[in-house]
Write a protein that holds these residues in place. Sequence first.
Motif, short mmCIF file in Angstrom:
data_model
loop_
_atom_site.label_atom_id
_atom_site.label_comp_id
_atom_site.label_asym_id
_atom_site.label_seq_id
_atom_site.Cartn_x
_atom_site.Cartn_y
_atom_site.Cartn_z
N LYS A 1 0.81 -1.23 0.00
CA LYS A 1 0.00 0.00 0.00
C LYS A 1 0.83 1.28 0.00
O LYS A 1 0.44 2.25 -0.63
CB LYS A 1 -1.07 0.02 1.10
N ASP B 1 1.30 8.95 4.92
CA ASP B 1 1.51 7.61 5.47
C ASP B 1 1.25 7.71 6.97
O ASP B 1 2.09 8.20 7.72
CB ASP B 1 2.97 7.22 5.18
N THR B 2 0.07 7.27 7.42
CA THR B 2 -0.26 7.46 8.84
C THR B 2 0.52 6.51 9.74
O THR B 2 0.68 6.77 10.93
CB THR B 2 -1.77 7.32 9.10
N GLY B 3 1.05 5.42 9.16
CA GLY B 3 1.90 4.53 9.95
C GLY B 3 3.11 5.29 10.48
O GLY B 3 3.60 5.02 11.59
N TYR C 1 2.31 6.77 13.86
CA TYR C 1 2.38 5.79 14.96
C TYR C 1 3.83 5.41 15.24
O TYR C 1 4.21 5.19 16.39
CB TYR C 1 1.53 4.55 14.61
N ARG C 2 4.62 5.37 14.19
CA ARG C 2 6.05 5.07 14.38
C ARG C 2 6.74 6.22 15.13
O ARG C 2 7.63 6.01 15.94
CB ARG C 2 6.72 4.82 13.03
N ARG D 1 11.85 2.98 10.39
CA ARG D 1 11.51 1.78 9.63
C ARG D 1 12.06 0.49 10.23
O ARG D 1 11.86 -0.58 9.67
CB ARG D 1 12.01 1.89 8.18
N SER E 1 8.62 -0.93 14.35
CA SER E 1 7.39 -1.48 13.76
C SER E 1 6.53 -2.16 14.83
O SER E 1 5.32 -1.92 14.95
CB SER E 1 7.68 -2.52 12.69
N SER F 1 2.88 -0.85 16.56
CA SER F 1 1.66 -1.65 16.62
C SER F 1 1.15 -1.73 18.07
O SER F 1 -0.07 -1.71 18.31
CB SER F 1 1.96 -3.02 16.03
N ALA G 1 -0.28 1.64 19.06
CA ALA G 1 -1.47 1.92 18.24
C ALA G 1 -2.73 1.29 18.82
O ALA G 1 -3.84 1.66 18.45
CB ALA G 1 -1.26 1.42 16.81
N ARG H 1 -4.46 6.85 19.70
CA ARG H 1 -5.29 7.03 18.49
C ARG H 1 -6.02 8.37 18.54
O ARG H 1 -6.14 9.07 17.55
CB ARG H 1 -6.28 5.87 18.33
N ARG I 1 -4.51 1.91 8.51
CA ARG I 1 -5.30 0.73 8.90
C ARG I 1 -6.77 1.07 9.10
O ARG I 1 -7.64 0.24 8.94
CB ARG I 1 -4.77 0.15 10.23
N ARG J 1 2.15 -8.85 14.67
CA ARG J 1 1.73 -7.47 14.40
C ARG J 1 0.37 -7.45 13.71
O ARG J 1 -0.53 -6.69 14.09
CB ARG J 1 2.80 -6.77 13.54
N ARG K 1 -7.36 -5.54 17.86
CA ARG K 1 -7.46 -4.55 18.94
C ARG K 1 -8.88 -4.01 19.01
O ARG K 1 -9.64 -4.03 18.02
CB ARG K 1 -6.45 -3.42 18.72
O1 DC Z 1 1.81 1.08 8.06
P1 DC Z 1 2.94 0.82 9.07
O2 DC Z 1 3.49 -0.57 8.96
O3 DC Z 1 4.01 1.86 8.99
O4 DC Z 1 2.24 0.97 10.50
C1 DC Z 1 2.95 0.70 11.70
C2 DC Z 1 1.95 0.32 12.78
O5 DC Z 1 1.14 1.46 13.09
C3 DC Z 1 0.98 -0.78 12.38
O6 DC Z 1 1.43 -2.06 12.80
C4 DC Z 1 -0.31 -0.41 13.07
C5 DC Z 1 -0.20 1.06 13.32
N1 DC Z 1 -1.10 1.84 12.48
C6 DC Z 1 -2.41 1.96 12.89
O7 DC Z 1 -2.79 1.35 13.89
N2 DC Z 1 -3.26 2.76 12.22
C7 DC Z 1 -2.87 3.40 11.12
N3 DC Z 1 -3.73 4.17 10.47
C8 DC Z 1 -1.55 3.27 10.64
C9 DC Z 1 -0.68 2.46 11.35
#
Ligand code: DC
Length: 240
Positions: free
Chosen positions: A34, A51-53, A56-57, A108, A113, A117, A120, A126, A147, A197, A204
């Motif tokens: 993605k 990139d919203t991940g 969280y990172r 990264r 990672s 998670s 998150a 959140r 996600r 993960r 969750r």
């Molecule tokens: O997309 P990523 O692998 O960089 O995301 C890292 C962690 O962040 C993923 O395991 C879950 C969390 N995450 C989330 O809960 N909600 C999102 N919108 C994006 C990432």
Amino acid sequence: MNTIIGQWQESGQRPESKDGRLLITIDGPAGVGKSTVAKKLAARLGYTYLDTGALYRGVAWKVRSSHVDPADSKQVEDLLSTTKLVLTAREQTLSVFVDAQDVTHELRSLDVSQLASTVAALPQVRQWLLPIQREFANEGGIVVEGRDMGTKVFPQADVKFFLDADPDIRISRRYRELHADDQQKNWDDLRREMTIRDDRDRSREVAPLIPAIDAMMIDTSNLSIDQVLDHLTEVVSARQ
Ligand code: DC
């Protein structure tokens, strides 16, 4: 350039898209392709990419460097109340600053990672990130990936995609990515970590990884990046 500063603040829903510039969401598990697809789609459309991940990172990075227990939601909440998270986007390149330090290149790693998670799953995290994400996408003309983009953060998005793929294919994609990035990883360890993960992200209580009811589902197992991209572009063009 978009710049967003994270603070506790309330945010309403996005106003109507301007000049036909859409808000497009792409959700899915790790290793599904993605990020690559979202970035390329944004470039094709001349849109911003989020990139919203990475957010969280960024939180995970702060938790780790502060030696806070990620399982202690109160400690994490207190930490965030004094944290400044800034996200900048220039074309399709995102940078994440935590308390004015550019941490983009430290986000990264596999331990970040896993920790991302874990944090998150905390409702406080959140909630803290919600206005940051919404304000970034305020004006439309953006491709957001994560996600819970289509379910929680942007339920009124113009176009929603959910990408999925066979777990073994996702693991091998991630394996190749890590090796290309000089992060050597044993296959079995990677499989175990990705499974943990994935399970955590899907199960969750708050905003689990599930497709929005109105999301278009795409199985990328047997598709190249360009095939996925062409398909998404076709769908988006029909909506413009
Ligand atoms: O997309 P990523 O692998 O960089 O995301 C890292 C962690 O962040 C993923 O395991 C879950 C969390 N995450 C989330 O809960 N909600 C999102 N919108 C994006 C990432």
